[in-house]
Design a protein around this motif. Structure first.
Motif, PDB file in Angstrom:
ATOM      1  N   SER A   1       0.891  -1.007   0.111  1.00 38.71           N
ATOM      2  CA  SER A   1       0.209   0.200   0.280  1.00 38.71           C
ATOM      3  C   SER A   1       1.127   1.833   0.093  1.00 38.71           C
ATOM      4  N   HIS A   2       2.358   1.339   0.698  1.00 37.55           N
ATOM      5  CA  HIS A   2       2.901   1.960   0.830  1.00 37.55           C
ATOM      6  C   HIS A   2       4.063   2.193   0.981  1.00 37.55           C
ATOM      7  N   TYR A   3       4.820   2.674   1.301  1.00 37.31           N
ATOM      8  CA  TYR A   3       6.550   2.019   1.561  1.00 37.31           C
ATOM      9  C   TYR A   3       6.429   1.910   2.792  1.00 37.31           C
ATOM     10  N   HIS A   4       6.076   2.705   3.926  1.00 37.30           N
ATOM     11  CA  HIS A   4       6.383   2.315   5.411  1.00 37.30           C
ATOM     12  C   HIS A   4       6.862   0.653   5.354  1.00 37.30           C
ATOM     13  N   GLY A   5       7.788   0.264   6.329  1.00 36.01           N
ATOM     14  CA  GLY A   5       8.154  -0.664   6.811  1.00 36.01           C
ATOM     15  C   GLY A   5       7.188  -1.756   7.543  1.00 36.01           C
ATOM     16  N   ASP A   6       6.617  -1.338   8.728  1.00 34.23           N
ATOM     17  CA  ASP A   6       5.492  -2.266   8.748  1.00 34.23           C
ATOM     18  C   ASP A   6       4.599  -2.822   8.015  1.00 34.23           C
ATOM     19  N   HIS A   7       4.688  -1.959   6.835  1.00 31.00           N
ATOM     20  CA  HIS A   7       3.639  -3.023   5.889  1.00 31.00           C
ATOM     21  C   HIS A   7       4.315  -4.016   4.309  1.00 31.00           C
ATOM     22  N   VAL A   8       6.164  -3.910   4.877  1.00 32.02           N
ATOM     23  CA  VAL A   8       6.631  -4.392   3.715  1.00 32.02           C
ATOM     24  C   VAL A   8       7.840  -4.897   3.701  1.00 32.02           C
TER      25      VAL A   8
ATOM     26  N   GLY B   1      -0.697  11.256   1.201  1.00 33.90           N
ATOM     27  CA  GLY B   1      -1.824  11.717   1.958  1.00 33.90           C
ATOM     28  C   GLY B   1      -1.017  11.369   3.556  1.00 33.90           C
ATOM     29  N   HIS B   2      -0.293  10.581   3.867  1.00 32.45           N
ATOM     30  CA  HIS B   2       0.518   9.781   4.878  1.00 32.45           C
ATOM     31  C   HIS B   2       1.423   9.927   4.012  1.00 32.45           C
ATOM     32  N   THR B   3       1.932   9.173   3.044  1.00 25.35           N
ATOM     33  CA  THR B   3       2.845   8.928   2.602  1.00 25.35           C
ATOM     34  C   THR B   3       3.254   9.595   1.190  1.00 25.35           C
TER      35      THR B   3
ATOM     36  N   GLY C   1      -5.385   0.628   3.637  1.00 27.22           N
ATOM     37  CA  GLY C   1      -3.317   0.767   3.655  1.00 27.22           C
ATOM     38  C   GLY C   1      -3.772   1.972   4.924  1.00 27.22           C
ATOM     39  N   ASP C   2      -3.183   2.876   4.942  1.00 26.38           N
ATOM     40  CA  ASP C   2      -3.028   3.945   5.992  1.00 26.38           C
ATOM     41  C   ASP C   2      -3.888   5.450   5.725  1.00 26.38           C
ATOM     42  N   ILE C   3      -4.732   5.148   4.643  1.00 23.80           N
ATOM     43  CA  ILE C   3      -5.625   6.513   5.010  1.00 23.80           C
ATOM     44  C   ILE C   3      -6.407   6.227   5.666  1.00 23.80           C
TER      45      ILE C   3
HETATM   46 ZN   LIG Z   1       2.602   3.943   7.265  1.00 22.72          ZN
END
Ligand SMILES: [Zn+2]
Length: 323
Positions: free
Chosen positions: A76-83, A190-192, A209-211
């Protein structure tokens, strides 16, 4: 919501026919949520948790439950907790926007194991000092969860390999299966700098995702684009959604996020217009009642600064242009 099973890392729930959520148990190696969709003959996984161990469990549970194989992973986005769990799916197409791929590459590089281990250990030591001196129980709990999560990360560092998306898209991508199809949307960052969410039209279900998160002061990157993304989801029929953090809910959670970002925007715009200094704005800010119990309380200060800087620059830009 039907609970299918509890694992060490997450609770597996059925959101709708063929649409499943894995709700993270923060502090275990799964910090944010993930989910998967049964496309008919194969599965699509959305986000990969914070550690390969949690991602491995997700893959195992998804394949056991459905008797089908995972064919795609979406970030969903680059943040480590998702990838950081991506490597479990390294043989499969991993999908994200081009921008998210670039940010994963730039920001999530895993360096020398000894250096990373030492840095994480230092971070943990620091966190422990903060936990010991913290008086507020809510903040203490949140820091303790972070501590546990980072402890799991520490054990995983020697095995971690940065695994990048292999297929990228810009605004929209449709992935079709024999039973149902999913739509990936990116309406900006928006978040990233780039945030993707997933929509399953047949079931009117969405992975946000974190939206969208649940009662959490998550980072705001760009307030205007955040609002544009959230408002664009209003045109979709969403009966049930999975936030990036927190439990499953309805599209009322989108409205709550709109209220939160609007509150930050209006406060910052007001302060900039009145020529208030950043430090005074942040220190005198009173959190509105409805957001007082939100988790990640440290996050609101960071968000106030980001949003203030954003509108300050905006005003300065307009002033320069009019000269
Ligand atoms: Zn995030």
């Amino acid at each position: 919501m039907e609970i299918i099973t509890h694992t060490d890392y997450f609770i597996l729930k059925r959101m709708a026919p063929g649409v499943f959520a894995t709700i993270a148990k923060p502090g275990t190696g799964a910090w944010s949520n993930a989910g998967f969709v049964d496309l008919g003959t194969e599965l699509l996984v959305f986000d990969a948790f914070n550690t390969p161990a949690a991602a491995e469990e997700l893959k195992k549970q998804a394949e056991k439950l459905t008797g089908k194989k995972v064919k795609y992973l979406v970030n969903s986005h680059y943040h480590g907790d998702h990838v950081f769990g991506n490597q479990v799916f390294e043989d499969l197409p991993i999908i994200s926007t081009e921008l998210t791929r670039e940010w994963i590459k730039d920001k999530n590089a895993i360096g020398d194991v000894d250096v990373e281990t030492q840095e994480t250990q230092n971070y943990l030591d620091n966190l422990m000092l903060q936990i010991k001196s913290e008086k507020d129980e809510i903040i203490k709990q949140s820091l303790s969860n972070q501590y546990l999560e980072m402890q799991v990360m520490l054990t995983q560092i020697p095995f971690m390999e940065l695994t990048l998306p292999t297929i990228t898209f810009e605004n929209k991508l449709v992935i079709s299966g024999t039973e149902r199809h999913v739509e990936l949307y990116c309406f900006g960052g928006g978040h990233t700098p780039s945030d993707t969410f997933l929509y399953v039209p047949k079931e009117k279900a969405a992975f946000m995702g974190d939206i969208v998160t649940d009662n959490l002061h998550l980072p705001v990157f760009h307030p205007e684009e955040f609002l544009t993304i959230l408002e664009s989801t209003r045109t979709m029929e969403i009966d049930i959604l999975l936030p990036g953090h927190g439990d499953i809910g309805s599209n009322e959670k989108v409205e709550t996020m709109i209220d939160y970002v609007t509150m930050l925007k209006e406060a910052a715009e007001g302060a900039v217009a009145a020529d208030v200094e950043l430090e005074d704005f942040v220190s005198s800010f009173v959190i509105p009642e409805e957001f007082k119990k939100w988790k990640g309380m440290q996050g609101i200060k960071r968000n106030l600064k980001t949003v203030f800087d954003f509108y300050k620059k905006d005003v300065e830009k307009t002033a320069t242009q009019s000269i």
